[in-house]
Design a protein around this motif. Structure first.
Motif, mmCIF file in Angstrom:
data_model
loop_
_atom_site.group_PDB
_atom_site.id
_atom_site.type_symbol
_atom_site.label_atom_id
_atom_site.label_comp_id
_atom_site.label_asym_id
_atom_site.label_seq_id
_atom_site.Cartn_x
_atom_site.Cartn_y
_atom_site.Cartn_z
ATOM 1 N N ALA A 233 47.118 56.629 -8.658
ATOM 2 C CA ALA A 233 46.375 57.516 -9.553
ATOM 3 C C ALA A 233 45.927 56.775 -10.816
ATOM 4 O O ALA A 233 44.796 56.954 -11.291
ATOM 5 N N GLU A 234 46.788 55.949 -11.350
ATOM 6 C CA GLU A 234 46.432 55.198 -12.564
ATOM 7 C C GLU A 234 45.321 54.190 -12.277
ATOM 8 O O GLU A 234 44.476 53.924 -13.142
ATOM 9 N N PHE A 235 45.304 53.636 -11.071
ATOM 10 C CA PHE A 235 44.227 52.715 -10.709
ATOM 11 C C PHE A 235 42.885 53.430 -10.746
ATOM 12 O O PHE A 235 41.900 52.917 -11.300
ATOM 13 N N LEU A 236 42.834 54.640 -10.182
ATOM 14 C CA LEU A 236 41.603 55.423 -10.214
ATOM 15 C C LEU A 236 41.227 55.799 -11.645
ATOM 16 O O LEU A 236 40.057 55.731 -12.035
ATOM 17 N N TYR A 237 42.218 56.200 -12.406
ATOM 18 C CA TYR A 237 41.986 56.571 -13.804
ATOM 19 C C TYR A 237 41.388 55.382 -14.577
ATOM 20 O O TYR A 237 40.439 55.543 -15.352
ATOM 21 N N ASP A 238 41.928 54.213 -14.323
ATOM 22 C CA ASP A 238 41.435 53.024 -15.020
ATOM 23 C C ASP A 238 40.028 52.644 -14.562
ATOM 24 O O ASP A 238 39.225 52.150 -15.358
ATOM 25 N N LEU A 239 39.716 52.854 -13.290
ATOM 26 C CA LEU A 239 38.351 52.600 -12.825
ATOM 27 C C LEU A 239 37.348 53.421 -13.627
ATOM 28 O O LEU A 239 36.258 52.944 -13.954
ATOM 29 N N ARG A 240 37.754 54.629 -13.969
ATOM 30 C CA ARG A 240 36.854 55.538 -14.688
ATOM 31 C C ARG A 240 36.886 55.295 -16.201
ATOM 32 O O ARG A 240 35.842 55.129 -16.829
ATOM 33 N N PHE A 241 38.066 55.242 -16.789
ATOM 34 C CA PHE A 241 38.169 55.291 -18.246
ATOM 35 C C PHE A 241 38.479 53.955 -18.912
ATOM 36 O O PHE A 241 38.182 53.783 -20.097
ATOM 37 N N THR A 242 39.090 53.024 -18.199
ATOM 38 C CA THR A 242 39.408 51.722 -18.802
ATOM 39 C C THR A 242 38.328 50.691 -18.495
ATOM 40 O O THR A 242 37.826 50.020 -19.398
ATOM 41 N N HIS A 243 37.969 50.578 -17.228
ATOM 42 C CA HIS A 243 37.004 49.564 -16.817
ATOM 43 C C HIS A 243 35.562 50.066 -16.841
ATOM 44 O O HIS A 243 34.634 49.247 -16.859
ATOM 45 N N GLY A 244 35.365 51.375 -16.825
ATOM 46 C CA GLY A 244 34.011 51.918 -16.807
ATOM 47 C C GLY A 244 33.252 51.636 -15.529
ATOM 48 O O GLY A 244 32.017 51.660 -15.494
ATOM 49 N N ILE A 245 33.969 51.395 -14.440
ATOM 50 C CA ILE A 245 33.335 51.085 -13.157
ATOM 51 C C ILE A 245 32.847 52.365 -12.472
ATOM 52 O O ILE A 245 31.784 52.374 -11.848
ATOM 53 N N LEU A 246 33.636 53.425 -12.580
ATOM 54 C CA LEU A 246 33.195 54.722 -12.078
ATOM 55 C C LEU A 246 32.499 55.470 -13.210
ATOM 56 O O LEU A 246 33.076 55.666 -14.276
ATOM 57 N N PRO A 247 31.265 55.902 -13.008
ATOM 58 C CA PRO A 247 30.546 56.605 -14.076
ATOM 59 C C PRO A 247 31.019 58.042 -14.209
ATOM 60 O O PRO A 247 31.721 58.578 -13.330
ATOM 61 N N GLU A 248 30.645 58.673 -15.294
ATOM 62 C CA GLU A 248 30.975 60.082 -15.507
ATOM 63 C C GLU A 248 30.454 60.946 -14.372
ATOM 64 O O GLU A 248 31.085 61.934 -13.992
ATOM 65 N N SER A 249 29.343 60.559 -13.777
ATOM 66 C CA SER A 249 28.722 61.348 -12.706
ATOM 67 C C SER A 249 29.516 61.325 -11.407
ATOM 68 O O SER A 249 29.176 62.052 -10.467
ATOM 69 N N THR A 250 30.580 60.521 -11.325
ATOM 70 C CA THR A 250 31.338 60.448 -10.073
ATOM 71 C C THR A 250 31.935 61.793 -9.676
ATOM 72 O O THR A 250 32.084 62.090 -8.502
ATOM 73 N N THR A 251 32.260 62.632 -10.664
ATOM 74 C CA THR A 251 32.849 63.943 -10.356
ATOM 75 C C THR A 251 31.794 64.969 -9.960
ATOM 76 O O THR A 251 32.138 66.101 -9.637
ATOM 77 N N ALA A 252 30.526 64.581 -9.980
ATOM 78 C CA ALA A 252 29.452 65.449 -9.505
ATOM 79 C C ALA A 252 28.800 64.901 -8.243
ATOM 80 O O ALA A 252 27.947 65.563 -7.647
ATOM 81 N N LEU A 253 29.208 63.713 -7.814
ATOM 82 C CA LEU A 253 28.573 63.052 -6.679
ATOM 83 C C LEU A 253 29.162 63.557 -5.372
ATOM 84 O O LEU A 253 30.367 63.471 -5.142
ATOM 85 N N ASN A 254 28.302 64.096 -4.495
ATOM 86 C CA ASN A 254 28.787 64.521 -3.179
ATOM 87 C C ASN A 254 28.507 63.430 -2.144
ATOM 88 O O ASN A 254 27.869 62.418 -2.422
ATOM 89 N N GLY A 255 28.999 63.658 -0.927
ATOM 90 C CA GLY A 255 28.876 62.639 0.103
ATOM 91 C C GLY A 255 27.447 62.299 0.460
ATOM 92 O O GLY A 255 27.100 61.121 0.638
ATOM 93 N N ALA A 256 26.590 63.300 0.571
ATOM 94 C CA ALA A 256 25.192 63.058 0.942
ATOM 95 C C ALA A 256 24.480 62.224 -0.123
ATOM 96 O O ALA A 256 23.712 61.306 0.190
ATOM 97 N N ASP A 257 24.729 62.532 -1.392
ATOM 98 C CA ASP A 257 24.106 61.776 -2.475
ATOM 99 C C ASP A 257 24.636 60.343 -2.529
ATOM 100 O O ASP A 257 23.887 59.395 -2.798
ATOM 101 N N LEU A 258 25.941 60.198 -2.268
ATOM 102 C CA LEU A 258 26.512 58.848 -2.222
ATOM 103 C C LEU A 258 25.827 58.035 -1.130
ATOM 104 O O LEU A 258 25.419 56.884 -1.350
#
Length: 416
Positions: A233-258
């Motif tokens: 869980a912390e690895f995912l959290y860091d991808l989003r908030f520490t490293h900035g690799i996952l953008p804010e829009s990741t929580t709105a991205l569905n499979g088809a859009d991906l």
């Protein structure tokens, strides 16, 4: 797949039962000259041949040979669990249905599924029949053994930036940082998918790679709220908030859009499964795939099965239909829509070369979800709490603790 097997919470499904019963679930399992089959959708929304047309065409010879009508219902993934729960609870379920491991334990425990008979010849012809044995009975006939979750990568982008395909979690962070600095989108994860099928690739793989487990051995408690689960869980959290690799829009991205974004060619990495490979390759992506490693190297694979309703008045004929659906010619036609690994020696289709070794020489890397009654709520509570974590409203510790509490409310019934 767009990834198959998105799921709803068992609790949410139960809450919807009364409303669905009032609305009515169409089924003809009690009709003397009709068999009913419930299947999920696999065809893309813009496919030339849709799921219903595909299956009606496949089944037509069976109907003619046996002088029977087969009513096929395509049950949307977003209402899949609640529709099955309602149908089986009300006696309006199908003769033959499609289930995944997270579902089947509940129906076996309630005596709602009958067992199949498998001959020695069928065991030799079909590759995965043993994966349909639960509680000592052949309650399932494997239809889909595939959907192995991998990290896809765009070779052209990695070559342009000069980075190697990642093998470990740290490699993924380093490579993503490098491609992002070069102007590419680093990593796509569909945390906005409405069903929780993406949980396998978005969290469970990391949990297993860290050495953790979802459920304890006797199926009575969640096991993911552990040091290993927190590491994932912390690895995912860091991808989003520490490293900035996952953008804010990741929580709105569905499979088809991906899928569309990765196929467009500007993203270096995306998590997904083998049926998506052809979509990316057809779009001109020079594609690679890898299973990451941390404490170990493991990944999810789906084993989805056809089941036979105990309440079916036509069990023998329904069983014949199930074997017909799994026959080589039928599955070859299905593979044109959902290109999974072949399930029998009768099929002419082949596994995608990117995945052939994973399904054969590296099969020890593949893991299924545990078949445990009352486990559906675990997956939904875990998914929803991790979504909240990636929205920034919960810490990793809070997300796992809250998900554990909700999951154990259901799993504790297994100890009674």
């Amino acid at each position: 797949m767009t990834s198959p097997r998105p799921k709803l919470a068992g609790a949410a499904a139960a809450a919807a039962v009364a409303a669905l019963i009032l609305a009515g679930c169409s089924s003809s399992s009690g009709d003397d000259d009709t068999l009913s089959v419930w299947l999920p959708p696999f065809a893309a929304e813009d496919a030339e041949v849709g799921d219903l047309e595909l299956w009606n065409g496949i089944i037509a010879p069976f109907e003619e040979e046996h002088d029977v009508d087969v009513e096929v219902t395509i049950v949307p993934w977003e209402s899949f669990e609640e529709r099955f729960l309602t149908g089986f609870s009300s006696g309006d379920g199908p003769d033959i249905g499609y289930m995944y491991a997270e579902m089947i334990g509940d129906y076996i425990s309630r005596g709602q599924l009958a067992t199949f008979t498998v001959s020695d010849e069928q065991r030799e012809t079909f590759n995965f029949t043993d994966l349909g044995v639960y509680d000592g009975g052949q309650y399932g006939l494997p239809m889909v053994v595939g959907g192995a979750r991998v990290l896809f990568y765009n070779k052209a982008i990695l070559d342009d930036v000069g980075v190697e395909p990642p093998q470990t979690w740290d490699d993924l962070v380093s490579a993503s940082t490098a491609v992002q600095a070069a102007g590419y989108d680093p990593l796509l994860m569909a945390w906005g998918e409405p069903g929780v099928g993406v949980l396998a690739q978005n969290y469970v793989n990391f949990l297993w790679q860290a050495g953790g487990e979802l459920i304890n051995e006797d199926g009575t408690e969640a096991a993911f709220n552990s040091p290993e689960g927190l590491e994932a869980a912390e690895f995912l959290y860091d991808l989003r908030f520490t490293h900035g690799i996952l953008p804010e829009s990741t929580t709105a991205l569905n499979g088809a859009d991906l899928n569309a974004q990765f196929a467009a060619g500007n993203a270096a990495f995306a998590f997904g499964s083998d049926p998506e490979a052809s979509t990316y390759q057809d779009a001109g992506i020079d594609l690679g795939a890898v299973v990451l490693e941390q404490a170990g190297r493991q990944t999810f694979v789906a084993t989805d099965v056809l089941v036979l309703a105990e309440s079916s008045p036509h069990k023998d004929l329904a069983e014949d239909l199930a074997w017909f659906l799994l026959s080589g010619p039928s599955m070859d036609q299905f593979a044109a829509v959902a290109p999974y690994a072949p399930i029998s020696s009768e099929q002419t289709t082949q596994a995608d070369p990117l995945f052939a070794d994973l399904y054969s020489g590296e099969s020890d890397v593949l893991r299924e979800y545990p078949v445990v009654p009352n486990s559906a709520n675990l997956y939904t509570s875990l998914y929803e709490n991790l979504q909240q974590m990636l929205l920034g409203s919960k810490t990793p510790e809070q997300a796992l603790a809250d998900a554990e509490l909700a999951a154990n409310e259901s799993l504790s019934r297994n100890a009674q």
